[in-house]
Design a protein around this motif. Structure first.
Motif, short mmCIF file in Angstrom:
data_model
loop_
_atom_site.label_atom_id
_atom_site.label_comp_id
_atom_site.label_asym_id
_atom_site.label_seq_id
_atom_site.Cartn_x
_atom_site.Cartn_y
_atom_site.Cartn_z
N GLY A 59 0.84 -1.41 0.43
CA GLY A 59 -0.30 -0.18 0.27
C GLY A 59 0.60 1.10 0.37
O GLY A 59 0.25 2.65 0.18
N LYS A 60 1.85 1.09 0.22
CA LYS A 60 2.89 2.18 0.36
C LYS A 60 3.97 2.30 -1.07
O LYS A 60 4.20 1.07 -1.99
CB LYS A 60 3.60 2.41 1.43
N ARG A 61 4.16 3.21 -1.73
CA ARG A 61 5.78 3.68 -2.77
C ARG A 61 6.86 4.39 -2.10
O ARG A 61 6.33 5.41 -0.95
CB ARG A 61 4.78 4.45 -3.35
N ILE A 62 7.45 4.39 -3.13
CA ILE A 62 8.69 4.90 -2.31
C ILE A 62 9.09 5.75 -3.07
O ILE A 62 9.25 5.26 -4.41
CB ILE A 62 9.62 3.73 -1.24
N GLU A 63 9.26 7.12 -3.47
CA GLU A 63 9.87 8.73 -3.93
C GLU A 63 11.53 8.34 -3.51
O GLU A 63 11.81 8.99 -2.87
CB GLU A 63 9.50 9.99 -3.30
N HIS A 64 12.25 8.28 -4.78
CA HIS A 64 13.98 8.13 -4.52
C HIS A 64 14.07 8.75 -5.60
O HIS A 64 13.94 9.26 -6.20
CB HIS A 64 14.51 7.12 -4.29
N TYR A 101 6.39 0.84 -6.49
CA TYR A 101 5.74 0.29 -6.18
C TYR A 101 5.81 -0.84 -5.38
O TYR A 101 4.86 -1.57 -4.93
CB TYR A 101 4.42 0.95 -7.31
N GLU A 102 6.28 -1.43 -6.15
CA GLU A 102 6.11 -3.03 -6.04
C GLU A 102 7.69 -3.55 -6.06
O GLU A 102 8.50 -2.96 -6.18
CB GLU A 102 5.52 -3.97 -6.74
N ARG A 103 7.35 -5.25 -5.16
CA ARG A 103 8.86 -5.25 -5.23
C ARG A 103 10.18 -5.09 -6.56
O ARG A 103 9.80 -5.72 -7.85
CB ARG A 103 9.42 -7.25 -4.86
#
Length: 304
Positions: A59-64, A101-103
């Protein structure tokens, strides 16, 4: 598991795996938290490769701002704990800035890495090799994951290996000659020698041979020297007579030795000594010390 600034749980699970780790030799290493973990062993000029896996919390995404992996060789002096001196530093960029968004898995490879020094956990110094993955972020702390690995380097038997011949004596009271078959020994070697009593006018109670390790770190006013006795081997119990000779046969395998390290990156040294100790009936001690070189023999199974 790593924690960002503020001790919040990170929004992803990051892991580092080595290629072909299952068939590789493993050793036990103590981590900063006091726990031990098994890590793979490599030699200098080997290729270090594997995969990095980043799995966001559902349910989370990582902005990097990018993902990278570094291979670092570091020395930490315990009087300056927390400050690491990098003697090897390689980097591979795994991902350009964006979102996860996903693995996702990222293969990495560091080809034919020069790792000139062995891993070492000493009394006052630590030399370590790590893989470090950094997920860069703009407004909060970066997400960082570490994975240790171990380095052992092997040497062929030396072409020149001179014997050791020395004397110890007190004028008109004691004269002893001792001889060891060589001056350089591998970790599974046997010290073979002989001790000759040429003059004995004091009452010797016993005699023993010690293996001592001396670790020196730092320089100048920040030089620290630690000497520890790793082994004591009784050679004789009772009074010798003139003309008597005592054989010496000391196996190194049972002891936790490392190779000799000389001035590693101008930060530390580890040296070994044979210390011959004689005790008379008044408990006075006489000793003679001789440095020896320890090395890890190529193509020979090592116990330490």
């Amino acid at each position: 598991m790593n924690y960002i600034i503020g001790a919040f749980k990170p929004p992803c699970d990051t892991s580092i795996t080595f290629a072909e780790a299952r068939g590789r030799k493993q050793v036990s290493v103590k981590k900063d938290n006091g726990k031990t973990t098994m890590v793979p062993v490599f030699q200098s000029m080997e290729t270090i490769s594997g995969e990095v896996s980043i799995a966001p919390v559902p349910g989370k995404r990582i902005e990097h701002t990018g993902v990278k992996i570094e291979l670092l060789g570091q020395i930490e002096l315990y009087f300056d704990r927390g400050n690491f001196y990098d003697f090897t530093s390689l980097v591979r960029e795994l991902e350009i800035p964006g979102e996860i968004y996903e693995r996702k898995t990222y293969p990495f490879e560091f080809s034919s890495v020069e790792m000139p020094y062995e891993s070492h956990n000493g009394t006052n110094v630590r030399l370590r090799y790590i893989l470090k993955v950094t997920i860069g972020r703009n407004y909060v702390g970066n997400i960082v994951e570490y994975r240790d690995f171990y380095v052992r380097n092997y040497s062929p038997a030396p072409t020149i290996n001179n014997s050791i011949k020395m004397e110890v004596g007190i004028e008109d009271c004691l004269h002893i000659e001792f001889e060891y078959n060589k001056s350089k020994y591998h970790l599974n070697d046997v010290i073979i020698g002989k001790i000759y009593f040429l003059l004995v006018r004091i009452k010797i109670k016993n005699m023993e041979l010690e293996i001592r390790r001396r670790e020196s770190t730092g320089s100048g006013s920040n030089t620290f020297v630690e000497t520890e006795t790793l082994a004591k081997f009784e050679l004789m119990d009772g009074a010798p007579v003139r003309g008597e000779s005592i054989p010496v046969r000391l196996f190194l395998t049972p002891y936790e030795l490392t190779p000799t390290y000389r001035n590693i990156n101008n930060k530390f040294s580890v040296k070994y000594y044979l210390n011959l100790v004689l005790v008379d009936e008044e408990d006075r001690r006489y000793f003679k010390q001789q440095e020896i070189t320890i090395y890890r023999l190529l193509d020979t199974p090592q116990a330490s």
